[in-house]
Design a protein around this motif. Structure first.
Motif, mmCIF file in Angstrom:
data_model
loop_
_atom_site.group_PDB
_atom_site.id
_atom_site.type_symbol
_atom_site.label_atom_id
_atom_site.label_comp_id
_atom_site.label_asym_id
_atom_site.label_seq_id
_atom_site.Cartn_x
_atom_site.Cartn_y
_atom_site.Cartn_z
ATOM 1 N N ILE A 291 -29.528 -40.411 9.429
ATOM 2 C CA ILE A 291 -30.276 -39.334 10.085
ATOM 3 C C ILE A 291 -29.359 -38.517 10.986
ATOM 4 N N GLY A 292 -28.468 -39.190 11.720
ATOM 5 C CA GLY A 292 -27.528 -38.475 12.577
ATOM 6 C C GLY A 292 -26.612 -37.567 11.785
ATOM 7 N N VAL B 96 -24.566 -35.590 2.668
ATOM 8 C CA VAL B 96 -26.004 -35.635 2.960
ATOM 9 C C VAL B 96 -26.850 -35.585 1.685
ATOM 10 N N GLY B 97 -26.197 -35.428 0.539
ATOM 11 C CA GLY B 97 -26.901 -35.528 -0.737
ATOM 12 C C GLY B 97 -26.755 -36.894 -1.380
ATOM 13 N N VAL B 98 -26.112 -37.829 -0.675
ATOM 14 C CA VAL B 98 -25.921 -39.187 -1.195
ATOM 15 C C VAL B 98 -27.042 -40.069 -0.659
ATOM 16 N N SER B 99 -28.020 -40.361 -1.498
ATOM 17 C CA SER B 99 -29.185 -41.123 -1.044
ATOM 18 C C SER B 99 -28.837 -42.549 -0.663
ATOM 19 N N GLU B 100 -27.741 -43.085 -1.214
ATOM 20 C CA GLU B 100 -27.396 -44.494 -0.971
ATOM 21 C C GLU B 100 -27.012 -44.787 0.471
ATOM 22 N N PHE C 157 -34.966 -41.351 -1.175
ATOM 23 C CA PHE C 157 -34.712 -40.690 0.101
ATOM 24 C C PHE C 157 -33.458 -39.837 0.007
ATOM 25 N N MET C 158 -33.575 -38.593 0.418
ATOM 26 C CA MET C 158 -32.426 -37.695 0.481
ATOM 27 C C MET C 158 -32.200 -37.316 1.943
ATOM 28 N N PRO C 159 -31.057 -37.665 2.514
ATOM 29 C CA PRO C 159 -30.837 -37.428 3.944
ATOM 30 C C PRO C 159 -31.094 -35.986 4.378
ATOM 31 N N ASN C 160 -30.564 -35.008 3.642
ATOM 32 C CA ASN C 160 -30.704 -33.611 4.068
ATOM 33 C C ASN C 160 -32.114 -33.072 3.884
ATOM 34 N N ARG C 161 -32.937 -33.765 3.133
ATOM 35 C CA ARG C 161 -34.299 -33.295 2.882
ATOM 36 C C ARG C 161 -35.340 -34.029 3.718
ATOM 37 N N ASP C 162 -35.132 -35.318 3.950
ATOM 38 C CA ASP C 162 -36.193 -36.168 4.500
ATOM 39 C C ASP C 162 -35.944 -36.675 5.912
#
Length: 327
Positions: free
Chosen positions: A90-91, A183-187, A311-316
């Motif tokens: 998230i950060g 931020v597109g790496v869901s892992e 979960f996608m960091p930049n989206r969620d």
């Protein structure tokens, strides 16, 4: 906070620090004071992002502090405790969306990641022209002997199951130009370091020494450490499933060969075969067949999961943020 804005001096680099914390505000205060001192002597300016992972205590420890080189401090308060790895994700997503700088530095707040080693990471990232993520690898660990043994076993198992070496943690520097890809790496939602390894983003390790905790004892217990290790392995679920499937096939083949040898000896020679031999072989064959089915089911489960929206960091990331407060 009475911050001395560094407007009259030109600084060589600007670093965004991401520091996840749960209740340990006393350590955060000490860490920020040490970071400010070290950066000031190295001509580096910083913004601080503290990710409050659902703390239950007040953050008054870091209010009204006078810094020389830290330009701003933001506290990202999460709606609930979700763990260090997800707080880091998230950060990173927030930094990519709202911050500007040369690089992002991720570190823990307890003092085991030292401000002096931050400079080493920053310099290494600069030497690589901001093209690689730089991880700190512990050249010497300060934990108990039992922890070192379990950690070694974990590294061996991880290597066997995934094909990767993982001897790094959260302490790292990310060039800002790589953030849009990261931020597109869901892992990274499950395990930050393992997610970067899987993403194939350019990275490098450098040796550092583990620092001494500022206050108290680690909040990580044995269960939490095992969960953390399993999260790292789960990032490579497809590889793990395929390797287990191949291993079970080899074991089944070996059992079949043993069965054929036993049958051949029984039918074509006068050598006595113990009566329990065939039973043992049959039991082993049944066990290996079950392992095969479990591995096969695991692979299909992983493949089905790839079709779902993850979960996608930049989206969620913003769904987990309660507030963002600048001190």
């Amino acid at each position: 906070m009475n911050s001395k804005k560094a407007s009259r001096q030109t600084y060589s680099r600007k670093v965004i620090f991401i520091i996840p914390v749960f209740n340990d505000w006393k350590s955060v205060k000490k860490l920020l004071e040490d970071i400010d001192l070290v950066l000031n002597s190295n001509n580096i300016i910083a913004d601080i992002l503290i990710v409050d992972d659902g703390s239950t205590t007040e953050n008054n420890e870091i209010l009204n502090i006078d810094f020389n080189i830290i330009k701003s401090i933001k506290i990202i308060q999460l709606k609930r405790n979700i763990g260090h790895q997800r707080a880091i994700a998230i950060g990173i997503a927030h930094a990519e969306a709202y911050c500007e700088g040369d690089m992002v530095l991720v570190m823990d707040a307890d003092g085991e990641d030292t401000p002096e080693d931050c400079i080493v990471l920053i310099q290494k990232c600069t030497e690589n022209n901001y093209n690689k993520i730089i991880f700190a690898r512990r050249s010497r660990r300060s934990e108990s002997q039992s922890f070192k043994i379990f950690y070694y076993l974990y590294c061996v198992i991880y290597r066997l199951l995934t094909g990767y070496d993982i001897r790094v943690g959260n302490f790292s520097v990310i060039p800002f130009r790589l953030l849009p890809r990261l931020v597109g790496v869901s892992e990274i939602w499950n395990h930050y370091a393992a997610g970067i390894l899987k993403s194939k983003l350019a990275n490098e390790n450098i040796d550092t020494r583990r620092g001494i905790r500022y206050y108290g004892k680690s909040q990580m217990n044995f269960i939490a450490l095992v969960t953390h290790g399993l999260s790292a392995i789960s990032v490579h679920g497809e590889i793990v499933g395929v390797r287990l499937l191949i291993l079970s096939c080899l074991m089944i083949g070996l059992i079949i060969i043993v069965l054929l040898i036993v049958i051949g000896i029984r039918l074509m020679t006068d050598i006595a075969i113990p009566g329990w031999t065939s039973y043992i072989v049959t039991i082993l064959f049944s066990l290996i067949l079950q392992i095969f089915m479990i591995a096969l089911s695991f692979i299909f489960l992983v493949l089905m999961g790839r079709n779902n929206i993850s979960f996608m960091p930049n989206r969620d990331y913003h769904y987990f943020i309660l507030s963002v407060k600048e001190i």
